[in-house]
Design a protein around this motif. Sequence first.
Motif, PDB file in Angstrom:
ATOM      1  N   SER A  99       0.977  -1.119   0.043  1.00  0.00           N
ATOM      2  CA  SER A  99       0.062   0.157   0.011  1.00  0.00           C
ATOM      3  C   SER A  99       0.908   1.159   0.092  1.00  0.00           C
ATOM      4  O   SER A  99       0.299   2.339  -0.405  1.00  0.00           O
ATOM      5  CB  SER A  99      -0.893   0.057   1.037  1.00  0.00           C
ATOM      6  N   VAL A 100       2.050   1.268   0.605  1.00  0.00           N
ATOM      7  CA  VAL A 100       2.811   2.500   0.707  1.00  0.00           C
ATOM      8  C   VAL A 100       3.338   2.777  -0.795  1.00  0.00           C
ATOM      9  O   VAL A 100       3.146   4.033  -1.242  1.00  0.00           O
ATOM     10  CB  VAL A 100       4.222   2.053   1.451  1.00  0.00           C
ATOM     11  N   MET A 101       3.865   1.621  -1.620  1.00  0.00           N
ATOM     12  CA  MET A 101       4.145   1.966  -2.900  1.00  0.00           C
ATOM     13  C   MET A 101       2.928   2.199  -3.741  1.00  0.00           C
ATOM     14  O   MET A 101       3.084   3.167  -4.535  1.00  0.00           O
ATOM     15  CB  MET A 101       4.913   0.640  -3.434  1.00  0.00           C
ATOM     16  N   ALA A 102       1.924   1.513  -3.664  1.00  0.00           N
ATOM     17  CA  ALA A 102       0.910   2.098  -4.366  1.00  0.00           C
ATOM     18  C   ALA A 102       0.277   3.629  -4.070  1.00  0.00           C
ATOM     19  O   ALA A 102       0.118   4.357  -5.031  1.00  0.00           O
ATOM     20  CB  ALA A 102      -0.450   1.158  -3.749  1.00  0.00           C
ATOM     21  N   ASN A 103       0.626   4.063  -2.803  1.00  0.00           N
ATOM     22  CA  ASN A 103       0.138   5.265  -2.585  1.00  0.00           C
ATOM     23  C   ASN A 103       1.060   6.152  -3.344  1.00  0.00           C
ATOM     24  O   ASN A 103       0.670   7.167  -3.916  1.00  0.00           O
ATOM     25  CB  ASN A 103       0.243   5.698  -1.024  1.00  0.00           C
ATOM     26  N   LYS A 104       2.317   6.183  -3.488  1.00  0.00           N
ATOM     27  CA  LYS A 104       3.316   6.809  -4.087  1.00  0.00           C
ATOM     28  C   LYS A 104       2.930   6.936  -5.748  1.00  0.00           C
ATOM     29  O   LYS A 104       2.832   7.801  -6.017  1.00  0.00           O
ATOM     30  CB  LYS A 104       4.708   5.996  -3.966  1.00  0.00           C
ATOM     31  N   ILE A 105       2.673   5.687  -6.215  1.00  0.00           N
ATOM     32  CA  ILE A 105       2.421   5.740  -7.701  1.00  0.00           C
ATOM     33  C   ILE A 105       1.186   6.330  -7.919  1.00  0.00           C
ATOM     34  O   ILE A 105       1.071   7.366  -8.803  1.00  0.00           O
ATOM     35  CB  ILE A 105       2.288   4.340  -8.019  1.00  0.00           C
ATOM     36  N   VAL A 106       0.076   6.186  -7.205  1.00  0.00           N
ATOM     37  CA  VAL A 106      -1.351   6.891  -7.555  1.00  0.00           C
ATOM     38  C   VAL A 106      -1.197   8.369  -7.118  1.00  0.00           C
ATOM     39  O   VAL A 106      -1.702   8.976  -8.173  1.00  0.00           O
ATOM     40  CB  VAL A 106      -2.233   5.918  -6.582  1.00  0.00           C
ATOM     41  N   ARG A 107      -0.665   8.753  -5.848  1.00  0.00           N
ATOM     42  CA  ARG A 107      -0.677  10.114  -5.820  1.00  0.00           C
ATOM     43  C   ARG A 107      -0.004  11.025  -6.533  1.00  0.00           C
ATOM     44  O   ARG A 107      -0.093  12.136  -6.811  1.00  0.00           O
ATOM     45  CB  ARG A 107      -0.602  10.352  -4.157  1.00  0.00           C
ATOM     46  N   TYR A 108       1.256  10.618  -7.021  1.00  0.00           N
ATOM     47  CA  TYR A 108       2.063  11.298  -7.710  1.00  0.00           C
ATOM     48  C   TYR A 108       1.700  11.104  -9.282  1.00  0.00           C
ATOM     49  O   TYR A 108       2.139  11.968  -9.908  1.00  0.00           O
ATOM     50  CB  TYR A 108       3.606  10.373  -7.678  1.00  0.00           C
ATOM     51  N   ALA A 109       1.058  10.493  -9.566  1.00  0.00           N
ATOM     52  CA  ALA A 109       0.218  10.542 -10.805  1.00  0.00           C
ATOM     53  C   ALA A 109      -1.012  11.408 -10.938  1.00  0.00           C
ATOM     54  O   ALA A 109      -1.648  11.751 -12.080  1.00  0.00           O
ATOM     55  CB  ALA A 109      -0.394   9.061 -11.463  1.00  0.00           C
ATOM     56  N   LEU A 110      -1.354  12.092  -9.793  1.00  0.00           N
ATOM     57  CA  LEU A 110      -2.561  12.780  -9.713  1.00  0.00           C
ATOM     58  C   LEU A 110      -2.318  14.352  -9.375  1.00  0.00           C
ATOM     59  O   LEU A 110      -1.282  14.618  -8.528  1.00  0.00           O
ATOM     60  CB  LEU A 110      -3.201  12.532  -8.470  1.00  0.00           C
ATOM     61  N   ILE A 111      -2.655  15.026 -10.392  1.00  0.00           N
ATOM     62  CA  ILE A 111      -2.264  16.509 -10.499  1.00  0.00           C
ATOM     63  C   ILE A 111      -3.729  17.187 -10.031  1.00  0.00           C
ATOM     64  O   ILE A 111      -4.857  16.915 -10.419  1.00  0.00           O
ATOM     65  CB  ILE A 111      -2.133  17.085 -11.762  1.00  0.00           C
ATOM     66  N   TYR A 112      -3.570  18.074  -9.019  1.00  0.00           N
ATOM     67  CA  TYR A 112      -4.808  19.044  -8.711  1.00  0.00           C
ATOM     68  C   TYR A 112      -5.279  19.864  -9.880  1.00  0.00           C
ATOM     69  O   TYR A 112      -4.421  20.382 -10.616  1.00  0.00           O
ATOM     70  CB  TYR A 112      -4.408  19.867  -7.561  1.00  0.00           C
ATOM     71  N   ASN A 113      -6.720  19.750  -9.990  1.00  0.00           N
ATOM     72  CA  ASN A 113      -7.338  20.532 -11.098  1.00  0.00           C
ATOM     73  C   ASN A 113      -7.251  19.544 -12.478  1.00  0.00           C
ATOM     74  O   ASN A 113      -6.244  18.939 -12.672  1.00  0.00           O
ATOM     75  CB  ASN A 113      -6.951  21.787 -11.209  1.00  0.00           C
ATOM     76  N   ALA A 114      -8.236  19.979 -13.167  1.00  0.00           N
ATOM     77  CA  ALA A 114      -8.366  19.072 -14.472  1.00  0.00           C
ATOM     78  C   ALA A 114      -7.924  20.130 -15.434  1.00  0.00           C
ATOM     79  O   ALA A 114      -8.208  20.956 -15.787  1.00  0.00           O
ATOM     80  CB  ALA A 114      -9.716  18.608 -14.757  1.00  0.00           C
ATOM     81  N   PHE A 115      -6.708  19.508 -16.242  1.00  0.00           N
ATOM     82  CA  PHE A 115      -6.140  20.092 -17.561  1.00  0.00           C
ATOM     83  C   PHE A 115      -6.156  19.149 -18.682  1.00  0.00           C
ATOM     84  O   PHE A 115      -5.598  18.215 -18.714  1.00  0.00           O
ATOM     85  CB  PHE A 115      -4.687  20.685 -17.044  1.00  0.00           C
ATOM     86  N   ARG A 116      -6.792  20.134 -19.885  1.00  0.00           N
ATOM     87  CA  ARG A 116      -6.592  19.260 -21.061  1.00  0.00           C
ATOM     88  C   ARG A 116      -5.228  19.685 -21.648  1.00  0.00           C
ATOM     89  O   ARG A 116      -4.620  20.251 -20.867  1.00  0.00           O
ATOM     90  CB  ARG A 116      -7.533  19.712 -22.192  1.00  0.00           C
ATOM     91  N   THR A 117      -4.749  19.022 -22.663  1.00  0.00           N
ATOM     92  CA  THR A 117      -3.355  19.288 -23.133  1.00  0.00           C
ATOM     93  C   THR A 117      -3.217  20.564 -23.291  1.00  0.00           C
ATOM     94  O   THR A 117      -2.173  21.217 -23.042  1.00  0.00           O
ATOM     95  CB  THR A 117      -3.273  18.417 -24.461  1.00  0.00           C
ATOM     96  N   GLU A 118      -4.181  21.364 -24.045  1.00  0.00           N
ATOM     97  CA  GLU A 118      -4.081  22.709 -24.408  1.00  0.00           C
ATOM     98  C   GLU A 118      -3.688  23.740 -23.164  1.00  0.00           C
ATOM     99  O   GLU A 118      -3.286  24.909 -23.425  1.00  0.00           O
ATOM    100  CB  GLU A 118      -5.023  23.408 -25.303  1.00  0.00           C
ATOM    101  N   ARG A 119      -4.137  23.107 -22.082  1.00  0.00           N
ATOM    102  CA  ARG A 119      -4.054  24.251 -20.949  1.00  0.00           C
ATOM    103  C   ARG A 119      -2.603  23.660 -19.914  1.00  0.00           C
ATOM    104  O   ARG A 119      -2.433  24.573 -19.229  1.00  0.00           O
ATOM    105  CB  ARG A 119      -5.279  23.910 -19.953  1.00  0.00           C
ATOM    106  N   LEU A 120      -2.248  22.453 -20.095  1.00  0.00           N
ATOM    107  CA  LEU A 120      -0.940  22.220 -19.207  1.00  0.00           C
ATOM    108  C   LEU A 120       0.248  23.204 -19.449  1.00  0.00           C
ATOM    109  O   LEU A 120       1.044  23.356 -18.470  1.00  0.00           O
ATOM    110  CB  LEU A 120      -0.664  20.825 -19.731  1.00  0.00           C
ATOM    111  N   SER A 121       0.342  23.751 -20.681  1.00  0.00           N
ATOM    112  CA  SER A 121       1.312  24.715 -20.866  1.00  0.00           C
ATOM    113  C   SER A 121       1.139  26.108 -20.333  1.00  0.00           C
ATOM    114  O   SER A 121       1.886  26.983 -20.532  1.00  0.00           O
ATOM    115  CB  SER A 121       1.881  24.699 -22.315  1.00  0.00           C
ATOM    116  N   ASP A 122      -0.091  26.241 -19.947  1.00  0.00           N
ATOM    117  CA  ASP A 122      -0.368  27.617 -19.459  1.00  0.00           C
ATOM    118  C   ASP A 122      -0.258  27.685 -17.659  1.00  0.00           C
ATOM    119  O   ASP A 122      -0.715  26.780 -17.072  1.00  0.00           O
ATOM    120  CB  ASP A 122      -1.866  28.070 -19.988  1.00  0.00           C
ATOM    121  N   TYR A 123       0.107  28.886 -17.394  1.00  0.00           N
ATOM    122  CA  TYR A 123       0.114  29.141 -15.933  1.00  0.00           C
ATOM    123  C   TYR A 123      -0.977  29.811 -15.254  1.00  0.00           C
ATOM    124  O   TYR A 123      -1.460  30.881 -15.995  1.00  0.00           O
ATOM    125  CB  TYR A 123       1.539  29.988 -15.875  1.00  0.00           C
ATOM    126  N   GLN A 124      -1.326  29.069 -14.173  1.00  0.00           N
ATOM    127  CA  GLN A 124      -2.670  29.725 -13.330  1.00  0.00           C
ATOM    128  C   GLN A 124      -2.073  31.078 -12.495  1.00  0.00           C
ATOM    129  O   GLN A 124      -1.685  30.687 -11.429  1.00  0.00           O
ATOM    130  CB  GLN A 124      -3.308  28.858 -12.732  1.00  0.00           C
TER     131      GLN A 124
END
Length: 744
Positions: A99-124
């Motif tokens: 579960s420790v490794m699972a947490n690392k993989i899952v949570r590091y793959a999760l970015i706060y807020n939803a971003f389509r490709t065209e928004r990933l290069s934009d700074y909030q």
Amino acid sequence: MNRPLLSYLSYLFCAIVIAGCSSKEFDEYYARPDDLEDPIYQQLEAQGNFTNLTRLIEKANYKDILGKAGYWTMMAPNDEAFERFFQEQGISDVNEIDSVMANKIVRYALIYNAFRTERLSDYQSNVGWEEDNAFRRRTAYYDGFETKTVDGNEIVVASSNRNNAPGGDPYIPGDNNNKYLTYFVDEFMATNNLGAYDYNFFFPEETYTGFNVLAAETVAADIIAENGIIHEVDKVSLPLVNLDQKLEQSPNYSIFRSLLEDNLVNYVFDQDATTTYQNFTRNTDQVYVKVYDPALSFSPNNENFIKEADNDGQSDAYTLFVPQNDVLQDFIDEVLLKNYPSLDQLPKYVFEDFINAHMVQNAVWPSIAEAYSNALEEDIRIDINTEVEEAEILSNGFFYGTSKVQESNLFFSVYTSAYLDPEFTLATRLYNDGSGYREIISNINSRYTLFLPSDNVLRDLGYDYNINREEWVFTDPATGNVVTGTIARSRLLRILYNGIVPTPNDELNDLSGSGIIRSGDFDLPGEYIKWENNTVYAAGNEVIGDRVNIIGFEDQRNGRTYYIDNLLQFSEEAQGMDIMRLAEEPGSEYANFYNYLRNSPLYDPAAGTITGVELGTSYTFVIPNNAAIEQAVRDGILPGDPATGTPEFNPPLSGQQDQVADFIRYHILATRTASDDGLLSGQIETLRRDGIGEKTYIGLVTSPGELSFVDSAGRIVNYIPSESNNLADRSLIHLVDNYLLYTE
């Protein structure tokens, strides 16, 4: 049944029917739309090629979070990515991941807020979206509290989540210090003149595709879910270490880390962190925050960026250049410990400067490394292509392991002679205290000669620093009078500035002859000093009757340091006294001018002061020789006998006295000191005012070995070299072959 009860039952039945109809309409209105995509977890299940990831989501207890509402971006490794991961980790399948490794993989793959490709290069930013100005996003993963051994004791440690700026707080409760994930998309890369070279510098075995997430390629982008966006990637990414953790884990850089840990790190008890930890774990341990010195450009354990804006970590990161142990040890032996017996004897500021020389408060992209400056505002002097042995993207910045120490100005300039020698702590203190002197003499791109007095020399001549009162002290050796604070500091500032000389062509490497040169910086001229037969002297030394002897020298990258046994003293007497002494020499060519001066209303013979001439201000005295004065009498410019040119030094008429005063004022150039070195030219203000009170000017023409003055009548007056360049308080006194004529 009575009527009231019947009526009540009828009413109740109707209410139930109406309520049932309203509930149905309510549910229909607010029901989940049929065309709405499933949440992230269900989408991953439906895709069919994320079976390993969904298992880990369950192990990490994120099924409920990702299976309902929310707002996430998930960089989702597919099953092929996990098959490669299993091989790399030496495991057979997902069942061997805890579960420790699972947490690392899952949570590091999760970015706060939803971003389509065209928004990933934009700074909030705080003021709105800034297009194509972002390459990182904050993830759901953070390290939290760790148990470490510090000074032989096990303690619970939290990392700083802010840079430890003076007056700031390095730890803010409620900020978990979440790690960032870096990605490479075409829009950002192209806008910032970056490309495949920059990506492959960090990931040489991978292919740049225009949308890479660390070492992974994006297989499918913009998979829409009810609670966010999924981007399918072909590699599993474990949480990256930060710069602090990289140093801790890398034995090749242990010396650099020890310089940091031993001198610039403190573990500070924090009540807020302790309360959070105790509430979460039910343990009673106290928590200490690992705090880096506030003088550093950034804290290597801070996962956030500067935090001038909440999301500024999206648009930039830190960079740390770290020399390998062998080259750093050579630098320590040859430079840092040239005059100190051991590292623990070095002043703290040396460690601060050394580390800052290797810090950049920006992400230094390899292809444009020359565009960046380190925390000391120096260019990067490490060749990215040939002197970088290791390059890594980390969670809070870029790491470059190098085969070279950054050649900072502070360690290779004439400033170094004082800075890294315990015999010169007083001079170093003054250079460093905001005077600007350090910035001048440490400029590796300009050549200087530095005349450097030791602490013993300064103390013998009355200068010292009171550490308890944090103020400079000057005790006059002749009178015993004591001045402190600003006055004492100003005196020493002026003396040390006399010892800073720009020498672009190493003009002072040979002091066996004689000459004159201007001290100070080119942008902020100092006073003139002279040399003769390996001695140097300033105006004050002439008054006192002593000179400064050279007792040794050291050559640095930007010039030469001379070690001296005396100070280049400034003069504290009025310039009129210097003119008097010149005039009193046998057969002096200054005599006629001085006789007019001493009898004029401008002059105080006892003090040697001239009205309008202030001590500590720059002047140039242009003094006609005796023959020129006599010609001025013949021309009716000065009182006397026009037929013979015999001067009348004490004219009886007030009009004639005014005539003499105006003549004298026109021969004193205000606010500038001019010599025959070619450093000054153009129109220079004089002390004379015209009939309506406006300033008057003299033209100055100079080049090395030549000096001429052009008056308002267009006449050229030349200096007489053998009788000129006489030192006075912030002034030079020149003898010239004619007088300056003012015409309205």
